[in-house]
Design a protein around this motif. Sequence first.
Motif, PDB file in Angstrom:
ATOM      1  N   LEU A  65      13.926  -8.839  12.344  1.00  0.00           N
ATOM      2  CA  LEU A  65      13.869  -7.516  12.939  1.00  0.00           C
ATOM      3  C   LEU A  65      13.079  -7.466  14.227  1.00  0.00           C
ATOM      4  O   LEU A  65      13.080  -6.484  14.934  1.00  0.00           O
ATOM      5  CB  LEU A  65      13.234  -6.522  11.961  1.00  0.00           C
ATOM      6  CG  LEU A  65      14.103  -6.159  10.777  1.00  0.00           C
ATOM      7  CD1 LEU A  65      13.351  -5.244   9.847  1.00  0.00           C
ATOM      8  CD2 LEU A  65      15.381  -5.501  11.243  1.00  0.00           C
ATOM      9  N   CYS A 102      13.954   2.081   4.629  1.00  0.00           N
ATOM     10  CA  CYS A 102      14.223   1.741   6.023  1.00  0.00           C
ATOM     11  C   CYS A 102      14.777   0.330   6.106  1.00  0.00           C
ATOM     12  O   CYS A 102      15.772   0.071   6.793  1.00  0.00           O
ATOM     13  CB  CYS A 102      12.917   1.856   6.816  1.00  0.00           C
ATOM     14  SG  CYS A 102      13.134   1.524   8.540  1.00  0.00           S
ATOM     15  N   ARG A 149      14.349 -10.683   7.947  1.00  0.00           N
ATOM     16  CA  ARG A 149      15.509  -9.908   8.389  1.00  0.00           C
ATOM     17  C   ARG A 149      15.692  -9.974   9.890  1.00  0.00           C
ATOM     18  O   ARG A 149      16.532  -9.280  10.447  1.00  0.00           O
ATOM     19  CB  ARG A 149      15.342  -8.444   7.975  1.00  0.00           C
ATOM     20  CG  ARG A 149      15.506  -8.220   6.495  1.00  0.00           C
ATOM     21  CD  ARG A 149      15.137  -6.796   6.149  1.00  0.00           C
ATOM     22  NE  ARG A 149      15.238  -6.553   4.728  1.00  0.00           N
ATOM     23  CZ  ARG A 149      14.350  -6.928   3.833  1.00  0.00           C
ATOM     24  NH1 ARG A 149      13.273  -7.572   4.225  1.00  0.00           N
ATOM     25  NH2 ARG A 149      14.532  -6.659   2.561  1.00  0.00           N
ATOM     26  N   LYS A 156      -0.633  -7.281   1.562  1.00  0.00           N
ATOM     27  CA  LYS A 156       0.305  -6.254   2.042  1.00  0.00           C
ATOM     28  C   LYS A 156       0.782  -6.607   3.449  1.00  0.00           C
ATOM     29  O   LYS A 156       1.972  -6.561   3.753  1.00  0.00           O
ATOM     30  CB  LYS A 156      -0.434  -4.912   2.063  1.00  0.00           C
ATOM     31  CG  LYS A 156       0.434  -3.698   2.118  1.00  0.00           C
ATOM     32  CD  LYS A 156      -0.399  -2.497   1.673  1.00  0.00           C
ATOM     33  CE  LYS A 156       0.134  -1.194   2.170  1.00  0.00           C
ATOM     34  NZ  LYS A 156      -0.749  -0.075   1.843  1.00  0.00           N
ATOM     35  N   VAL A 206       7.036  -0.170  10.510  1.00  0.00           N
ATOM     36  CA  VAL A 206       8.444  -0.510  10.298  1.00  0.00           C
ATOM     37  C   VAL A 206       9.262   0.751  10.106  1.00  0.00           C
ATOM     38  O   VAL A 206      10.327   0.934  10.704  1.00  0.00           O
ATOM     39  CB  VAL A 206       8.593  -1.442   9.079  1.00  0.00           C
ATOM     40  CG1 VAL A 206      10.045  -1.689   8.772  1.00  0.00           C
ATOM     41  CG2 VAL A 206       7.859  -2.742   9.319  1.00  0.00           C
ATOM     42  N   THR A 207       8.748   1.666   9.251  1.00  0.00           N
ATOM     43  CA  THR A 207       9.449   2.920   8.998  1.00  0.00           C
ATOM     44  C   THR A 207       9.610   3.720  10.280  1.00  0.00           C
ATOM     45  O   THR A 207      10.615   4.401  10.485  1.00  0.00           O
ATOM     46  CB  THR A 207       8.670   3.763   7.971  1.00  0.00           C
ATOM     47  OG1 THR A 207       8.226   2.923   6.914  1.00  0.00           O
ATOM     48  CG2 THR A 207       9.541   4.855   7.401  1.00  0.00           C
ATOM     49  N   ARG A 238      -1.987  -0.328   6.071  1.00  0.00           N
ATOM     50  CA  ARG A 238      -1.165   0.874   5.952  1.00  0.00           C
ATOM     51  C   ARG A 238      -0.279   1.019   7.192  1.00  0.00           C
ATOM     52  O   ARG A 238       0.887   1.392   7.106  1.00  0.00           O
ATOM     53  CB  ARG A 238      -2.089   2.072   5.800  1.00  0.00           C
ATOM     54  CG  ARG A 238      -1.367   3.325   5.433  1.00  0.00           C
ATOM     55  CD  ARG A 238      -2.304   4.500   5.196  1.00  0.00           C
ATOM     56  NE  ARG A 238      -1.513   5.728   5.317  1.00  0.00           N
ATOM     57  CZ  ARG A 238      -1.924   6.846   5.893  1.00  0.00           C
ATOM     58  NH1 ARG A 238      -3.121   6.931   6.369  1.00  0.00           N
ATOM     59  NH2 ARG A 238      -1.121   7.882   5.965  1.00  0.00           N
ATOM     60  N   GLU A 282       3.151  -9.521   3.386  1.00  0.00           N
ATOM     61  CA  GLU A 282       4.452  -9.154   2.818  1.00  0.00           C
ATOM     62  C   GLU A 282       5.313  -8.410   3.820  1.00  0.00           C
ATOM     63  O   GLU A 282       6.511  -8.670   3.954  1.00  0.00           O
ATOM     64  CB  GLU A 282       4.250  -8.269   1.570  1.00  0.00           C
ATOM     65  CG  GLU A 282       3.951  -9.071   0.336  1.00  0.00           C
ATOM     66  CD  GLU A 282       3.631  -8.186  -0.868  1.00  0.00           C
ATOM     67  OE1 GLU A 282       3.312  -8.751  -1.920  1.00  0.00           O
ATOM     68  OE2 GLU A 282       3.692  -6.949  -0.733  1.00  0.00           O
ATOM     69  N   VAL A 283       4.690  -7.475   4.541  1.00  0.00           N
ATOM     70  CA  VAL A 283       5.449  -6.724   5.540  1.00  0.00           C
ATOM     71  C   VAL A 283       5.963  -7.675   6.617  1.00  0.00           C
ATOM     72  O   VAL A 283       7.120  -7.608   7.039  1.00  0.00           O
ATOM     73  CB  VAL A 283       4.582  -5.618   6.173  1.00  0.00           C
ATOM     74  CG1 VAL A 283       5.303  -4.966   7.328  1.00  0.00           C
ATOM     75  CG2 VAL A 283       4.212  -4.584   5.130  1.00  0.00           C
ATOM     76  N   TYR A 312       9.466   2.896   3.508  1.00  0.00           N
ATOM     77  CA  TYR A 312       9.530   1.592   4.166  1.00  0.00           C
ATOM     78  C   TYR A 312      10.674   0.771   3.591  1.00  0.00           C
ATOM     79  O   TYR A 312      11.492   0.210   4.330  1.00  0.00           O
ATOM     80  CB  TYR A 312       8.181   0.900   3.966  1.00  0.00           C
ATOM     81  CG  TYR A 312       8.136  -0.575   4.215  1.00  0.00           C
ATOM     82  CD1 TYR A 312       8.111  -1.473   3.159  1.00  0.00           C
ATOM     83  CD2 TYR A 312       8.078  -1.076   5.502  1.00  0.00           C
ATOM     84  CE1 TYR A 312       8.035  -2.837   3.380  1.00  0.00           C
ATOM     85  CE2 TYR A 312       8.002  -2.447   5.726  1.00  0.00           C
ATOM     86  CZ  TYR A 312       7.978  -3.314   4.663  1.00  0.00           C
ATOM     87  OH  TYR A 312       7.900  -4.654   4.877  1.00  0.00           O
ATOM     88  N   VAL A 325       3.029  -1.083   7.239  1.00  0.00           N
ATOM     89  CA  VAL A 325       4.141  -0.492   6.491  1.00  0.00           C
ATOM     90  C   VAL A 325       4.793   0.625   7.295  1.00  0.00           C
ATOM     91  O   VAL A 325       6.006   0.668   7.491  1.00  0.00           O
ATOM     92  CB  VAL A 325       3.635   0.057   5.140  1.00  0.00           C
ATOM     93  CG1 VAL A 325       4.712   0.860   4.442  1.00  0.00           C
ATOM     94  CG2 VAL A 325       3.172  -1.069   4.246  1.00  0.00           C
ATOM     95  N   ASN A 326       3.970   1.528   7.805  1.00  0.00           N
ATOM     96  CA  ASN A 326       4.515   2.690   8.499  1.00  0.00           C
ATOM     97  C   ASN A 326       5.121   2.347   9.844  1.00  0.00           C
ATOM     98  O   ASN A 326       5.990   3.060  10.343  1.00  0.00           O
ATOM     99  CB  ASN A 326       3.413   3.733   8.675  1.00  0.00           C
ATOM    100  CG  ASN A 326       2.996   4.321   7.344  1.00  0.00           C
ATOM    101  OD1 ASN A 326       3.813   4.413   6.446  1.00  0.00           O
ATOM    102  ND2 ASN A 326       1.733   4.687   7.218  1.00  0.00           N
ATOM    103  N   ASP A 379       8.900  -9.531   5.290  1.00  0.00           N
ATOM    104  CA  ASP A 379      10.097  -8.685   5.245  1.00  0.00           C
ATOM    105  C   ASP A 379      10.729  -8.556   6.618  1.00  0.00           C
ATOM    106  O   ASP A 379      11.948  -8.582   6.776  1.00  0.00           O
ATOM    107  CB  ASP A 379       9.726  -7.270   4.751  1.00  0.00           C
ATOM    108  CG  ASP A 379       9.522  -7.239   3.249  1.00  0.00           C
ATOM    109  OD1 ASP A 379       8.839  -6.315   2.766  1.00  0.00           O
ATOM    110  OD2 ASP A 379      10.053  -8.133   2.559  1.00  0.00           O
TER     111      ASP A 379
END
Lengths: 231, 197
Positions: A230, B181, A228, A217, A172-173, A166, A220-221, B178, A169-170, A224
């Motif tokens: 990042l 973003c 990119r 999960k 990155v946000t 969890r 995958e994050v 997410y 995911v958060n 991602d």
Amino acid sequence: ASPATDSNATGIEAEFQLYLNQLAADLATVESVKATAAELTKLAQLPLQALRCIHRSCDTNSISKAIDEARAALQPSIDLLAKLGQQMPAGTYYKYHQLWREPVQQLCMAVTFISFLESDRLLSLEDAASQLGMAGDSDGGGGSTLHLDLEDYLFGLLLLASELARLSVNAVTAGRPDLPRRVADFARHLEAGFRLLNFKNDALRRRYDGLKYDMRKIEEVLYDVTVRKLE
Amino acid sequence: MESKRLIFTLHRVAGASDEERLAVLTEVSQRLDKLIASKLLPISSELTGQDPWEYRRAYSPGLQELIEAMTFLEFLSTGRLLSLSGGVRDRLPSGLLVSQFDYLLGVCDLSGELMRLALNAAAKADFDTPERVLAFLQKLLGCCETVPDRGPDWFPKDFAGKLETMRQSVEKVETVCYQQCLRCIEESNIQLPVVTH
């Protein structure tokens, strides 16, 4: 009635009276352990609540603050665990184990989470136990002292894995695209370790089955973020 | 039933313009008042003089649905959680018992609706709503997790299940934010093609 029958009857009564006394004493212990366990369940939530703030703000300062708060929140639980140890007569660890497993697993998760956040290190069972004021699994000494059961420790680690998925995911946000890699590295080692174990068909095994979804999960994050560029 | 219809109406707010929004919110608020007057007032007068806990189970599910609608309306209007003592109980007839459990369960269901709101908003390219919903829900979940999920007989048995559903709803909103973003980052990185002759 003949004297022989009378004394038999009194023998049975005496026998049952013994059982009733033992049962009453046992029930009294169960009640007091249950009460402490209920209190512990409540307190065990607090360090997790402090740590979960990270899902919203995970810059370095927020993380340190969360860790400090979590550590402070751990102390009442540790004290209560000590009290719990005293409430159970010697040699009855596993007899009452089921009553307080859940909060212990969550406390395990809390301390291992802190260890990951601070140093990316997997906290060993011995260290986790000592942080919680319990004996490690190996010095159980026949189950007389309050010790951290291996299965509870493992369950705590699996809870941590879900929390980290969890967090990935958060993170990155919330602007920390560097965290998913740290999580992924840690989680891969965790998963590798778990694969060495042979499970029996119980709750731990079922929880372990969920680990692959957490891993997916996390991967995958990481994908991602990497694709990119990042980081 | 009517509560469900109200909730459905409130979902139309997603992606709507400001005037439409205001119109929908006002309409729902009025319908809410009518609903309370027509359905709950009679119940409350029937029950005057009775022990409120005796009949609670009969109207509890409907009440939870209503609380879900009320808190949804409040969130859409002010972004805040309608409180039990100030907000909910004030609007409902005073004779009616609104227990903490009804409130709690109604609020849990609210999380599902907010999740739907966020998902729909994202689909309509409204990026503001999912973020606000996420902040609200994460806070709400954190607080709900401190409530013990087990208790004496009259403690709602479905609370643990609803809590788990809430966690999943929050996770879905987290995933949406997410992805948003990521998309924002991608879009800001896109180079416009340079045409040279």
